[in-house]
Write an enzyme that holds these catalytic residues in place. Structure first.
Site, PDB file in Angstrom:
ATOM      1  CB  SER A 217      -0.863  -0.103   1.258  1.00  0.00           C
ATOM      2  OG  SER A 217      -2.068   0.841   0.922  1.00  0.00           O
TER       3      SER A 217
ATOM      4  CG  ASP B  16      -7.330  -3.484  -2.021  1.00  0.00           C
ATOM      5  OD1 ASP B  16      -8.049  -2.703  -1.550  1.00  0.00           O
ATOM      6  OD2 ASP B  16      -6.061  -3.450  -2.097  1.00  0.00           O
TER       7      ASP B  16
ATOM      8  CG  HIS C 209      -5.561  -2.801   1.193  1.00  0.00           C
ATOM      9  ND1 HIS C 209      -4.811  -2.301  -0.016  1.00  0.00           N
ATOM     10  CD2 HIS C 209      -4.869  -2.043   2.082  1.00  0.00           C
ATOM     11  CE1 HIS C 209      -4.050  -1.679  -0.190  1.00  0.00           C
ATOM     12  NE2 HIS C 209      -4.012  -1.142   1.215  1.00  0.00           N
TER      13      HIS C 209
END
Lengths: 287, 287
Positions: free
Chosen positions: B154, B231, B265
């Site tokens: 991320s 995600d 995620h």
């Protein structure tokens, strides 16, 4: 059947890690449990083995599913894994949050008889009756009721051993990481048993793996015990696996004790050997 | 050399998961970082490859080492893995704790130029100069300085890509889970870049992987990008891997984009594919 509410669902190693909540009649509160459905459960046309994992002091249902990495091995073996919480939640018994090793997150997987704990602290019956039946009913399309095992860590290792020894046939395989093997003889156990069970030592013996082994007379069951040699609580004699092994030897119950050089009491240790344990369960449950 | 203080040490998969703290001159505060020394590092007579792992928003150095299960693969491959923290800690810049996506635990691995952030928020130089050199010096007996890779998740995926693209040759391999690929064009990135860098978009381009790829002219480097198709942040267009892939194709930079059906995620997703990523790094670093 209790109604299940889905709390979370995450894909991991091709399967689904779910958390559900439900209202427990034994504990008189809402409880969470985790269930991992490996890729083999998809479609629901095959009945799979299931292993319970009982967590230790201070844990809830999250620690094991986020830290142990068990999902990889459960996916490889095609095993469903269920993780209950460690005590009633939100029932607000006076004094339940004063200690980290008694009360909330420290239910010891037994049925309390002493007030004010007797009303809610019935983790033994919750686990071995209520949740056991609930899982069989709610997941009847994927769980094989004849192939159920149990494992746990520390207080949960105690819970796994006691659950298997008290309920012959309910669990076909059992293993434990750093279990509290002889609670009647260690500070954690004496505190918990005094609080939940009172002073009657004959009652203590009914929830003590080392004592239960001495009179075990039921289907053959091999106890797999794993212990980190650098585990602070092992060194401080909270766990006492040697007492359990001695009791097993004297009563002819098969036991394996794996002492792991340099390992401590943490999930780093569990993550290293959880694959071996799931393979042990899988081998027995698929035999 | 900065003095290292050992914060914790746990044996896992035959190696040692350590956390150290040290005083950072770039950030003007005390910082933690993790380092996993696989079993092959014992004795110190072989120089091993090393991979940095940069964490995402809200994380510190703990999330990755407790949740990803990477140690199994690092032990198998004989790779050292270092995990820095995600921002300066304890410096108390006004407003640094008002957002979960800006300030504390959201340093974006860049060097801020706008006040009041410019003094401490220098994660770019901290990572690629200060910590990089510190690790080479403090672990010179086991780290091969010619075989260093970088990966992240991320915000940390952004950090890994940008670090590799801005510093040709410093990292021989690079990969990312769900990276923020084009921060100049997504809400997280616009907020962070406006706050740390100001309004000058030409400065933004120096910390944006998609922009950096367009002018990359250095040693060949294959970008491995991993993305869960379910995600939420991908669906909400915070991550924009397609922009990066298009930029790579137009400028001839090799890129692999693995879209993972059903994955989100979380660290459940990372744990499923971290082994593939470490194998990717290991193959390049051992070539």
């Amino acid at each position: 059947m209790d109604k299940l509410e889905l709390v979370s669902c995450n894909k991991v190693f091709g399967g689904l890690q779910k958390v559900y909540s439900h209202s427990s009649s034994e504990l008189k509160c809402k409880m969470n449990f985790s269930i991992y459905l490996p890729p083999q459960a998809e479609g629901g046309d095959v009945k799979l083995p299931l292993v319970y994992y009982l967590s230790g002091l201070t844990c809830n249902e999250q620690n094991f599913i986020t830290k142990s990495g068990f999902q990889r091995y459960a996916a490889e073996q095609g095993v469903i894994v269920v993780g209950p919480d460690t005590s009633p939640r939100g029932v607000k018994v006076p004094g339940d949050d004063e200690s980290w090793d008694f009360g909330v997150s420290a239910g010891f997987y037994l049925d309390a008889v002493k007030e004010p704990w007797a009303e809610n602290y019935r983790m033994g019956s919750y686990l071995n009756k209520e949740l056991y039946e609930l899982i069989l009913q709610a997941f009847s399309n994927v769980v094989d009721p004849e192939r159920i095992g149990i494992m746990g860590h520390s207080m949960g290792g105690h819970g796994a051993l006691v659950s298997a020894l008290r309920n012959p046939g309910l669990y076909k395989s059992v293993s434990a990481f750093a279990p509290i093997c002889n609670p009647s003889a260690c500070p954690w156990g004496v505190k918990a048993f005094t609080g939940y069970l009172g002073e009657d030592k004959s009652l203590w013996a009914e929830w003590d793996a080392t004592e239960l082994v001495k009179k075990y007379d039921a289907p053959p069951l091999t106890l797999l015990i794993d212990q980190g040699a650098s585990d602070k609580f092992y060194i401080e004699k909270q766990l006492l696996p040697e007492n359990l092994v001695e009791a097993c030897r004297s009563s002819g119950v098969p036991v394996i004790l794996n002492l792991r050089d340099g390992y401590d009491h943490s999930y780093y240790y569990i993550s290293t050997y959880i694959g071996e344990h799931l393979a042990f369960h899988s081998k027995i449950l698929k035999a």
